[in-house]
Write an enzyme that holds these catalytic residues in place. Structure first.
Site, PDB file in Angstrom:
ATOM      1  N   HIS A 274       0.741  -1.258  -0.018  1.00 16.92           N
ATOM      2  CA  HIS A 274       0.077  -0.067  -0.082  1.00 16.92           C
ATOM      3  C   HIS A 274       0.871   1.443   0.083  1.00 16.92           C
ATOM      4  O   HIS A 274       0.366   2.275  -0.781  1.00 16.92           O
ATOM      5  CB  HIS A 274      -0.889  -0.006   1.183  1.00 16.92           C
ATOM      6  CG  HIS A 274      -1.829  -1.138   1.455  1.00 16.92           C
ATOM      7  ND1 HIS A 274      -2.982  -1.306   0.840  1.00 16.92           N
ATOM      8  CD2 HIS A 274      -1.363  -2.000   2.464  1.00 16.92           C
ATOM      9  CE1 HIS A 274      -3.590  -2.698   1.051  1.00 16.92           C
ATOM     10  NE2 HIS A 274      -2.743  -2.823   2.132  1.00 16.92           N
ATOM     11  N   ASP A 275       1.485   1.423   1.095  1.00 11.87           N
ATOM     12  CA  ASP A 275       2.370   2.570   1.281  1.00 11.87           C
ATOM     13  C   ASP A 275       3.517   2.737   0.210  1.00 11.87           C
ATOM     14  O   ASP A 275       3.814   3.955  -0.225  1.00 11.87           O
ATOM     15  CB  ASP A 275       3.066   2.601   2.674  1.00 11.87           C
ATOM     16  CG  ASP A 275       2.108   2.639   3.702  1.00 11.87           C
ATOM     17  OD1 ASP A 275       0.712   2.884   3.508  1.00 11.87           O
ATOM     18  OD2 ASP A 275       2.365   2.310   4.716  1.00 11.87           O
TER      19      ASP A 275
END
Ligand code: CA
Length: 405
Positions: free
Chosen positions: A297-298
């Site tokens: 995600h990040d």
């Protein structure tokens, strides 16, 4: 400063005005460059026009990375610190995936591994603005790094608290700083609350957070927004041009055994650490019976900032549910080109400019309100990532971490 950079030094007033102006002239909100929260974005984001993709060769851009490491935070931090396009002014850990007592040392571990102890690390909020902290050890392990163990860091955080650090950096470089937020938004909201003029000085905010297609910690909410929905709402309503890299795209970025093998084969401290974290995270996911992931995600938020061609975008007015019994932290995206509110081509601009309301819930019988809440006309405040070139993303992520790019 060239004209493109000037576009990104945009105030709330200009942002709203330019958004409305573009809507009034282009008719296609998703092709408008109304906000440009991504410093490196081309003028028409995500446009598929056959032009050669622009590689990640711009910058340097001043950024602050707000983070709650966190397996994917750790890899995102390593990616950022290996990216010469970024001038990282500070890393500001916050409570999220695990408590601050773990996210802060985990961030310090990453700067040591990357050999970037020149970057100040400023500890932030221990708890959300108004709620008790809910963590995500189910996904990130008890230590936040999927069980991957690294030595205690010897580097110390700076004494300035994260929110004050963010405030000072933005004020020092007005119009230049992009906030990359890959955790709950408590530190950012605290900084904005402390200084009413701050939002107008922020160049943009790139958020891993939110979703327009269902949540991960509840059916409605993505984790970062779920943890501190009040903070997220402050950010979306701040006037800062927001770029939202949410679950709509990040859940299409599973780290695989092949990726980890490539990292393991590269003989440098960053790739070895990333491989160790990745290997543990994959095993952790398998042990828990997850069919996919771990999703990066990040790292995708960072990568999308470095190379905007990785993602495609659409303009939305995004707001956050803060009072729902089951839905707190849900991000709602209003758009004249989405959902049941879609218009025929050519009608979009008129609909957006004149008669698309931002409508809240119907009033209850006990309410003193007499009509549905017509809060505002549609003006986009967020570019939402709606498509991802996953192969291109992993080329950049694994390439940078392994030292081959
Ligand atoms: Ca995170």
């Amino acid at each position: 400063m060239d004209s493109k950079q000037e576009t990104f030094r945009i105030t709330r007033r200009k942002f709203v005005a330019s958004s409305a102006a573009v809507l009034a002239t282009s008719g296609f909100a998703h092709r408008a460059n109304a906000g440009g929260a991504l410093a490196g974005q081309p003028s028409e984001q995500g446009k598929s026009d056959g032009k050669p993709d622009r590689g990640p060769s711009r910058g340097p851009f001043r950024v602050v990375i707000d983070t709650d490491p966190g397996v994917d935070d750790a890899l995102a931090l390593l990616l950022a610190m290996r990216s010469p396009e970024l001038k990282i002014e500070a890393i500001t850990p916050v409570a999220g995936n695990v408590p601050l007592d773990l996210t802060l040392p985990n961030a310090l571990r990453m700067v040591e591994i990357a050999g970037r102890t020149d970057i100040p690390v400023a500890g932030g909020a221990r708890a959300p603005l108004m709620r008790r902290l809910v963590t995500a050890t189910y996904a990130h392990g008890e230590n936040g790094l999927g069980g991957a163990v690294f030595p205690e860091p010897t580097t110390k955080p700076v004494t300035t608290p994260a929110a004050e650090m963010i405030r000072q950096i933005v004020r020092k470089y007005p119009g230049e700083v992009t906030l990359i937020t890959i955790g709950p938004l408590t530190n950012i909201a605290t900084a904005l609350n402390s200084d009413p003029d701050l939002a107008s000085m922020v160049r943009g905010l790139v958020m891993m957070g939110g979703s327009l297609s269902g949540g991960n910690i509840t059916p409605a909410a993505e984790f970062n927004v779920y943890v501190d929905p009040e903070a997220a709402r402050i950010v979306f309503q701040s006037g800062i041009p927001v770029t939202m890299v949410g679950l709509d795209v990040t859940r299409r970025t599973s780290l695989t055994d092949d990726h980890v093998r490539t990292l393991e084969a590269a003989q440098n401290p960053v790739s070895q650490a990333a491989a160790k974290i990745g290997r543990n995270a994959i095993n952790h996911n398998r042990d828990r019976g997850f069919l996919v992931g771990p999703n990066m995600h990040d790292s995708l938020a960072v990568a999308g900032f470095l190379d905007p061609a990785i993602l495609k975008w659409q303009d939305y007015y995004v707001d956050v549910e803060t009072t729902g019994e089951l839905t707190a932290g849900e991000t709602l995206g209003y758009s004249p080109v989405a959902g049941d509110l879609r218009r025929r081509p050519g009608m979009e601009k008129e609909a957006a400019a004149t008669n698309m309301p931002i409508r809240g819930s119907a009033p209850t019988l006990a309410s003193t309100r007499t009509s549905p809440v017509l809060r505002d006309k549609f003006v986009p405040n967020t570019k939402v990532a709606v498509e991802v070139d996953s192969a291109r993303f992993f080329d950049l992520l694994i390439g940078r971490l392994s030292g081959s790019k």
